[in-house]
Scaffold this motif. Structure first.
Motif: not given
Length: 743
Positions: A311-320, A339-348, A395-403
């Protein structure tokens, strides 16, 4: 414009400074209404005529971008603004380069019919054209603009383009090489040395790619990092150009450094969302082995997918990469920022002018209220592609907010139905008329319907079929078909009537099962027994077939007609003898694997491997017509369809009698030929085996080239083949075509 302002200010200052405005008029004003023009300026009837206010008014009007010239006259307080509007561009033309290329006009020139002429925009378009030519490696290009005023006052713009010359790289020098040879970088860099016959496919033309000069050093350094050289440095290339001959030489300065081995591998989650051990389990990098940046990126993607599936749609994996320069070791740390867990608000859904929304939605594994999953997103995209109803989908991911986010499904529909009207005349069959209507997505419902009517003096074929891959939008499918055919030959006539019905079920996203029933009546009549021997009489025995079919299939490809990834595997078993005369078992196995090669060769090439194994067991009566034959598209190209088979000598005539087992496999590479016309070139190598008791009884192959075309009436394959291992009596075929089949 400045001259007009100064002259006007001077005139007003001397002549009309004290006049009062009696009336304000506008001459030649079309793009702005009088009321709007009045509101834009600080002038009104009864005011004293002020030179500065008039000057400000002219400036505001000019700022609108509609006017080529503006001047003002004053006759005893009657003030008139005179406008000369910019001409409208009625035609834009390219000459000398991309003459009829509408995409180039839209994407690069960006000057369209109906807009006002603007010198700055014309100049910007010239610069974009030259930049595009530079990207193609063409130096000293010149773009001139011809402007013609038409009778109606509109403007015809012609960009006259004189293409520059391409620079050919004759030599590339690499200084500082110890571990590698210069040829090792040929598959990495975009700019390569010219090779003999460089125009030939697979050879290096040596053309300088200016836009890639800044990226090639990073590509070389990346190559070093695949072998553990973390300190490798590659300077920007130095290019020497001989403008007399338009040839060049390049040189790189490289400091390789030392190989770093992996001392440890860790995961650092800024917020613990999963056990570290589960993430480390998918890591392919190994301790004590040289570091590999390519494997590291693949490991990062696998880790990202696991976390994103939670559910963590905006996860980043950064090399160190924690380097120990003294010991030349590196501790690899995957820093995970969930980041935060993300739910789908709408499918267009968009772009589906014909296909119903629900046909697309039922293929999606994500819906409103669902928790985000990267795997579900990819599987949804592939499932839509496997429908075969769309030329492309995203399928485009349109970010509404962090969740929360919206998913926007964009599809571009492709023709799924076709009507074929045909006719002809043959010395044997006489006049032939045929009508065929089929649609894989009739009325956008997802239902596949086909009707075929064919009639000549000697033959007739009628058939009807209908299938629904998702009955009532469920995981069940159903199909029904019926056919009748009859042919009159010199020595006999044959008539076949058949019907089939079945139901399927999708058990998982990629695994489906099917259970069906087939019945056919095959009748031979008017048999000339004088023309056939005892074996020939057996060959012409009428029979009925009543059989059940059960099958399982796996399909995780990304497209129906032109897959670039995934595989298809199926196994079916047919048992005949549930009533009827025929009594046998048939086992049909199919396998196909697809791999896109763009990451390896730089363009949209596709490798395909297809294999088929068929096996029949006579459990009472296996009619010759039910046995296996080989040849043609789908088995071995270069031979006529169904011409390869065991044979017998029957009354002095060689007859094909079919086989109990066959195996064929095909290797193909598909290349883009004319992308805008959706044409592709394919090269292939086929080989097959067929026999009654052993696959080694008959062995044949074929090779050749073909064209794959997404035509307005459906996908078409044109194949040109040559046989391999041809034997006396074989019936060869150098050309075949199909329509409506997946590639």
């Amino acid at each position: 414009m400045k001259i007009v302002f100064l002259a006007f200010a001077f005139f007003m200052g001397l002549s009309v400074y004290a006049d009062k405005i009696k009336e304000i008029n506008y001459d030649g004003l079309y793009h702005i209404s009088r009321d709007v023009a009045m509101r834009m300026v600080d002038l009104d009837v009864g005011d004293e005529l002020d030179a500065k206010k008039v000057d400000d008014a002219i400036k505001k009007y000019f700022q609108q971008g509609y006017f080529q010239d503006i001047y003002v006259t004053n006759m005893d307080g009657n003030v008139t603004f005179h406008f000369k509007e910019k001409p409208i561009i009625s035609k834009v033309e390219l000459k000398g380069y991309k003459d009829d290329d509408k995409d180039f006009l839209n994407d690069v020139v960006m000057i369209k019919r109906g807009v006002l002429y603007d010198e700055k925009k014309i100049e910007a378009a010239k610069n974009r054209i030259i930049e595009s030519l530079n990207h193609d490696g063409k130096i000293d290009s010149v773009v001139e603009v011809e402007k013609t005023i038409q009778e109606n006052g509109s403007m015809h713009i012609k960009f006259v383009i004189n293409e520059g010359e391409k620079i050919i790289i004759q030599k590339i020098k690499y200084s500082g090489l110890k571990r590698f040879k210069s040829s090792d970088f040929d598959d990495t860099v975009a700019n390569k040395e010219h090779q003999f016959m460089g125009w030939f496919w697979g050879r290096n033309s040596g053309e300088l790619k200016i836009q890639d000069l800044q990226y090639d050093p990073f590509r070389i350094r990346d190559y070093y990092m695949q072998y553990g050289y973390l300190d490798a440095k590659v300077d920007a290339p130095f290019v020497r150009v001989n403008f007399d001959h338009y040839t060049g030489e390049m040189s790189y300065q490289i400091a390789e450094g030392d190989v770093y081995r992996i001392s440890g591998i860790d995961v650092d989650q800024t917020k613990q969302v999963i056990d570290d051990a589960k993430l480390l389990a998918v890591v392919k990098l190994k301790k004590n082995e040289p570091f590999n940046i390519k494997t590291f990126r693949e490991d990062s993607d696998r880790i990202k997918t696991i976390v994103a599936d939670l559910g963590y749609a905006f996860v980043n994996v950064v090399p160190d990469l924690q380097k120990d320069k003294k010991n030349h070791t590196v501790n690899v740390v995957f820093k995970v920022i969930p980041g935060e867990k993300v739910r789908i608000r709408n499918v267009i859904i968009s772009g589906n002018t014909r296909t119903l929304d629900r046909i697309i939605r039922r293929e999606l594994y994500l819906g409103p209220g669902d928790m985000y999953s990267l795997t579900d997103l990819k599987d949804s995209r592939n499932a839509i592609g496997r429908l075969g109803y769309f030329e492309s989908n995203t399928i485009e991911e349109k970010r509404i907010d962090e969740r929360t986010m919206d998913l926007i499904v964009k599809v571009k529909e492709t023709p799924t139905g076709n009507i074929q009207l045909g006719g002809g005349y043959g010395s044997y069959g006489g006049l032939l008329l045929s009508v065929a209507v089929s649609d894989r997505n009739i009325w956008g419902s997802g239902i596949n319907v086909g009707v075929k009517l064919e009639k000549s003096q000697m033959t007739h074929n009628y058939s009807f079929s209908i299938s629904n891959p998702r009955l009532n939008d469920s995981d069940y499918s159903g199909n029904f078909s019926i056919y009748q055919s009859a042919t009159d030959y010199t020595d006999y006539s044959v008539e076949s009537n058949g019907v089939s019905v079945g139901v399927g079920h999708r058990f998982t996203r990629h695994v489906s099962g099917y259970l069906g029933y087939n019945y056919s009546q095959n009748t031979y009549s008017n048999v000339d027994l004088n023309a056939t021997s005892t074996y020939g009489s057996y060959y012409f025995e009428s029979y009925s077939k009543s059989s059940a079919v059960v099958s399982m299939s796996f399909d995780n490809t990304d497209d129906y007609y032109l897959p670039r990834e995934g595989m298809i595997a199926s196994q079916s078993i047919e048992k005949s003898g549930i009533g009827g005369d025929a009594d046998f078992y048939k086992f049909l196995t199919k396998f196909s694997k697809y791999n896109g090669l763009k990451d390896y060769v730089g363009f949209d090439a596709i490798f395909r491997y297809k294999a088929r194994f068929n096996y029949a067991v006579d459990s009472g009566y296996l009619p010759i017509a039910e046995k296996f034959y080989m040849g043609g598209i789908g088995s071995v190209r270069g031979y006529q369809s169904y011409s390869l088979s065991p044979t017998v000598l029957d009354n002095g005539e060689v007859r094909r009698v079919g086989a109990n087992e066959t195996f064929s496999n095909n290797a193909e590479i598909s290349f883009p030929l004319v992308p805008k016309a959706k044409m592709r070139l394919v090269t292939f190598l086929d080989w097959g085996f067929i026999g009654d008791n052993s696959l080694s009884e008959i062995s044949r192959g074929g090779y050749g080239v073909g064209m794959e075309w997404f035509s307005p009436v459906g996908p078409i394959q044109l194949m040109f083949a040559n046989p391999l291992n041809q034997q006396s009596g074989d019936k060869v075929s150098h050309f075949e075509f199909t329509m409506g089949q997946r590639f």
